[in-house]
Design a protein around this motif. Structure first.
Motif, PDB file in Angstrom:
ATOM      1  N   ASP A 120       0.824  -1.204   0.000  1.00 49.76           N
ATOM      2  CA  ASP A 120       0.000   0.000   0.000  1.00 49.76           C
ATOM      3  C   ASP A 120       0.862   1.259   0.000  1.00 49.76           C
ATOM      4  OD1 ASP A 120      -2.390  -1.704   2.001  1.00 49.76           O
ATOM      5  OD2 ASP A 120      -2.626  -1.080  -0.091  1.00 49.76           O
ATOM      6  N   TRP A 121       0.259   2.366  -0.452  1.00 45.33           N
ATOM      7  CA  TRP A 121       1.003   3.611  -0.586  1.00 45.33           C
ATOM      8  C   TRP A 121       0.059   4.801  -0.539  1.00 45.33           C
ATOM      9  CZ3 TRP A 121      -1.003   6.242  -4.629  1.00 45.33           C
ATOM     10  CH2 TRP A 121      -1.639   5.489  -5.624  1.00 45.33           C
ATOM     11  N   VAL A 122       0.640   5.979  -0.322  1.00 45.63           N
ATOM     12  CA  VAL A 122      -0.097   7.233  -0.348  1.00 45.63           C
ATOM     13  C   VAL A 122       0.796   8.308  -0.957  1.00 45.63           C
ATOM     14  CG1 VAL A 122       0.594   7.799   2.024  1.00 45.63           C
ATOM     15  CG2 VAL A 122      -1.415   8.895   1.035  1.00 45.63           C
ATOM     16  N   ARG A 123       0.211   9.179  -1.813  1.00 43.66           N
ATOM     17  CA  ARG A 123       0.928  10.288  -2.444  1.00 43.66           C
ATOM     18  C   ARG A 123       0.476  11.598  -1.813  1.00 43.66           C
ATOM     19  NH1 ARG A 123      -0.816  10.921  -7.743  1.00 43.66           N
ATOM     20  NH2 ARG A 123       0.545  12.741  -7.818  1.00 43.66           N
ATOM     21  N   SER A 163       7.496  -2.322   7.393  1.00 42.07           N
ATOM     22  CA  SER A 163       8.529  -1.390   6.963  1.00 42.07           C
ATOM     23  C   SER A 163       7.887  -0.304   6.102  1.00 42.07           C
ATOM     24  CB  SER A 163       9.639  -2.108   6.190  1.00 42.07           C
ATOM     25  OG  SER A 163       9.111  -2.760   5.050  1.00 42.07           O
ATOM     26  N   ALA A 164       8.684   0.717   5.785  1.00 40.58           N
ATOM     27  CA  ALA A 164       8.180   1.830   4.982  1.00 40.58           C
ATOM     28  C   ALA A 164       9.310   2.436   4.170  1.00 40.58           C
ATOM     29  CB  ALA A 164       7.538   2.893   5.864  1.00 40.58           C
ATOM     30  N   ARG A 165       8.939   3.163   3.114  1.00 38.67           N
ATOM     31  CA  ARG A 165       9.894   3.846   2.236  1.00 38.67           C
ATOM     32  C   ARG A 165       9.314   5.181   1.829  1.00 38.67           C
ATOM     33  NH1 ARG A 165      10.770   3.311  -3.801  1.00 38.67           N
ATOM     34  NH2 ARG A 165      12.947   3.912  -4.197  1.00 38.67           N
ATOM     35  N   LEU A 166      10.164   6.198   1.714  1.00 34.50           N
ATOM     36  CA  LEU A 166       9.744   7.526   1.280  1.00 34.50           C
ATOM     37  C   LEU A 166      10.512   7.915   0.028  1.00 34.50           C
ATOM     38  CD1 LEU A 166       9.648   9.553   4.626  1.00 34.50           C
ATOM     39  CD2 LEU A 166       7.678   9.077   3.153  1.00 34.50           C
ATOM     40  N   VAL A 210       5.583  13.741  -2.266  1.00 31.50           N
ATOM     41  CA  VAL A 210       6.221  12.617  -1.576  1.00 31.50           C
ATOM     42  C   VAL A 210       5.293  11.421  -1.658  1.00 31.50           C
ATOM     43  CG1 VAL A 210       6.847  11.711   0.700  1.00 31.50           C
ATOM     44  CG2 VAL A 210       7.695  13.937  -0.024  1.00 31.50           C
ATOM     45  N   ARG A 211       5.876  10.265  -1.872  1.00 32.37           N
ATOM     46  CA  ARG A 211       5.121   9.012  -1.831  1.00 32.37           C
ATOM     47  C   ARG A 211       5.621   8.192  -0.640  1.00 32.37           C
ATOM     48  NH1 ARG A 211       3.170   4.587  -6.193  1.00 32.37           N
ATOM     49  NH2 ARG A 211       3.605   2.698  -5.000  1.00 32.37           N
ATOM     50  N   LEU A 241       2.183  11.325   9.676  1.00 32.15           N
ATOM     51  CA  LEU A 241       3.404  11.501   8.896  1.00 32.15           C
ATOM     52  C   LEU A 241       3.807  12.959   8.991  1.00 32.15           C
ATOM     53  CD1 LEU A 241       5.572  10.579   6.827  1.00 32.15           C
ATOM     54  CD2 LEU A 241       3.950  11.243   5.026  1.00 32.15           C
ATOM     55  N   ARG A 242       5.037  13.207   9.427  1.00 32.66           N
ATOM     56  CA  ARG A 242       5.584  14.559   9.501  1.00 32.66           C
ATOM     57  C   ARG A 242       6.832  14.622   8.628  1.00 32.66           C
ATOM     58  NH1 ARG A 242       0.975  16.214  11.674  1.00 32.66           N
ATOM     59  NH2 ARG A 242       0.720  15.788  13.893  1.00 32.66           N
ATOM     60  N   LEU A 243       6.959  15.695   7.849  1.00 30.50           N
ATOM     61  CA  LEU A 243       8.122  15.898   7.003  1.00 30.50           C
ATOM     62  C   LEU A 243       8.655  17.307   7.245  1.00 30.50           C
ATOM     63  CD1 LEU A 243       6.743  14.276   3.712  1.00 30.50           C
ATOM     64  CD2 LEU A 243       8.295  13.236   5.385  1.00 30.50           C
ATOM     65  N   TYR A 244       9.678  17.400   8.082  1.00 25.27           N
ATOM     66  CA  TYR A 244      10.188  18.702   8.497  1.00 25.27           C
ATOM     67  C   TYR A 244      11.321  19.158   7.586  1.00 25.27           C
ATOM     68  CZ  TYR A 244       7.632  17.652  12.788  1.00 25.27           C
ATOM     69  OH  TYR A 244       6.642  17.343  13.690  1.00 25.27           O
ATOM     70  N   GLY A 245      11.282  20.417   7.239  1.00 24.57           N
ATOM     71  CA  GLY A 245      12.314  21.002   6.393  1.00 24.57           C
ATOM     72  C   GLY A 245      12.059  22.465   6.170  1.00 24.57           C
ATOM     73  N   GLU A 246      12.542  22.954   5.046  1.00 30.56           N
ATOM     74  CA  GLU A 246      12.336  24.364   4.714  1.00 30.56           C
ATOM     75  C   GLU A 246      12.020  24.485   3.235  1.00 30.56           C
ATOM     76  OE1 GLU A 246      15.158  23.511   6.412  1.00 30.56           O
ATOM     77  OE2 GLU A 246      16.707  23.381   4.849  1.00 30.56           O
TER      78      GLU A 246
END
Length: 325
Positions: free
Chosen positions: A234-237, A263-266, A304-305, A317-322
């Motif tokens: 399964d996946w999410v975009r 497990s997971a992959r980004l 991001v997938r 799901l958190r994706l921290y950056g700038e």
């Protein structure tokens, strides 16, 4: 219910183990009468007289069976939601009157990464924070702690058995220094403009809940797929709040115990359609807030997938950056 021993001033500090902050009871050697997870529930324990289940009176706490011919003690391990310096402990035996332990002790560990619970339980390098101390039934038993070390896990031991309603671990947060300064903005937050574009399956709950603010309060507040019966995954975009450079990813499986992904992959997609790997396929643990540094890449990504293997559920799901060009 009464307070017993100790100085109550430390209870003004945050409870580093409480469930809403991501704490988890990851292991116990016995929970026959009442589940270990109750130890870190927010709020006081409740009690309804004459509410009997198949195993007896129902208690809002952790209760082990009576020892019979097998000497020893019963223990439960809590992974702190926020690692830090522990200033005091509250062992709350609310409503346990004829079945509370005569004494308890508490020890701690500082661990990196996300080792399995069974591996943690087998370790022999636990550091004593509270030596064996007597407790009183139906009471908040308070124990100040004098130790300046940072801890990630605590182990509560009952001598020899019985029930404890709540364990409070008050202290001061000490984040992992390797994760500091890696990104000030959650590029995957709904409140910042991110959006789920598509997903493989939404049988149990909506994938947009992955991007909600705050922490999930139950399994129903995350994204969960049906059980797969094929060889796929399964996946999410997700469309990010804007093109950006991701520095830190948080994959939160809180409340997903028997149904978290293995497990997971980004992967990310740049504005010209180029695919870049952000996080290679990585093992996940149940009921855990995982935080992973992301290796710097030259280009910013706008989508991001998230792939999970093979199926299951995540809370956030958190994706921290700038933001970056």
């Amino acid at each position: 219910m009464r307070d017993q021993t100790g100085d109550e001033e430390f209870t003004l500090l945050p409870d580093l183990a409480v469930r809403p902050l991501g704490g988890s009871v990851i292991w116990a050697d016995d929970e026959f009468f009442a589940e270990k997870e109750n130890l870190i529930n927010p709020g006081p324990a409740v009690y309804q007289p004459s509410s009997f289940g198949h195993k007896g009176q129902i208690y809002d706490g952790w209760e082990s069976r009576r020892h019979r011919g097998q000497p020893g003690d019963d223990s439960a391990i809590v992974r702190l939601g926020i690692p830090g310096v522990i200033r005091g402990l509250v062992v709350d035996t609310a409503w346990f009157t004829g079945n509370y332990p005569p004494a308890v002790s508490v020890s701690a560990l500082e661990l990196s990464g996300y080792p399995p619970a069974t591996e943690i339980a087998e370790r022999t390098d636990w550091v004593t924070l509270l030596d064996r101390a007597p407790v009183t039934g139906d009471s908040r038993n308070l124990f100040p702690v004098e130790n300046e070390q940072r801890w990630t896990h605590v182990k509560l031991t009952m001598h020899p058995d019985g029930g404890v309603a709540r364990l409070r671990v008050h202290g001061e947060a000490r984040p992992d220094p390797e994760l500091l300064g890696l990104g000030p903005l959650d590029l995957a937050a709904l409140e910042n403009g991110a959006l789920v574009l598509d997903c493989s399956n939404r049988f149990y709950s909506a994938p947009n809940q992955l991007l909600y603010p705050g922490q999930a309060r139950s399994m129903g507040e995350g994204w969960e797929t049906a059980r797969r019966r094929d060889e796929g995954n399964d996946w999410v975009r997700i469309r990010l709040a804007g093109p950006g450079l991701i520095r830190l990813a948080e994959l939160d499986t809180s409340y997903f115990l028997g149904n978290s992904p293995g497990s997971a992959r980004l992967t990310g997609r740049t504005s010209d359609g180029t695919e870049v790997e952000l996080l290679p396929r990585t093992a996940l643990q149940p009921d855990t807030r995982h935080r992973f540094p992301i290796a710097p890449i030259a280009a910013s990504v706008e989508e991001v997938r998230l792939d999970i293997y093979p199926d299951g559920g995540l809370a956030r799901l958190r994706l921290y950056g700038e933001f970056g060009a």
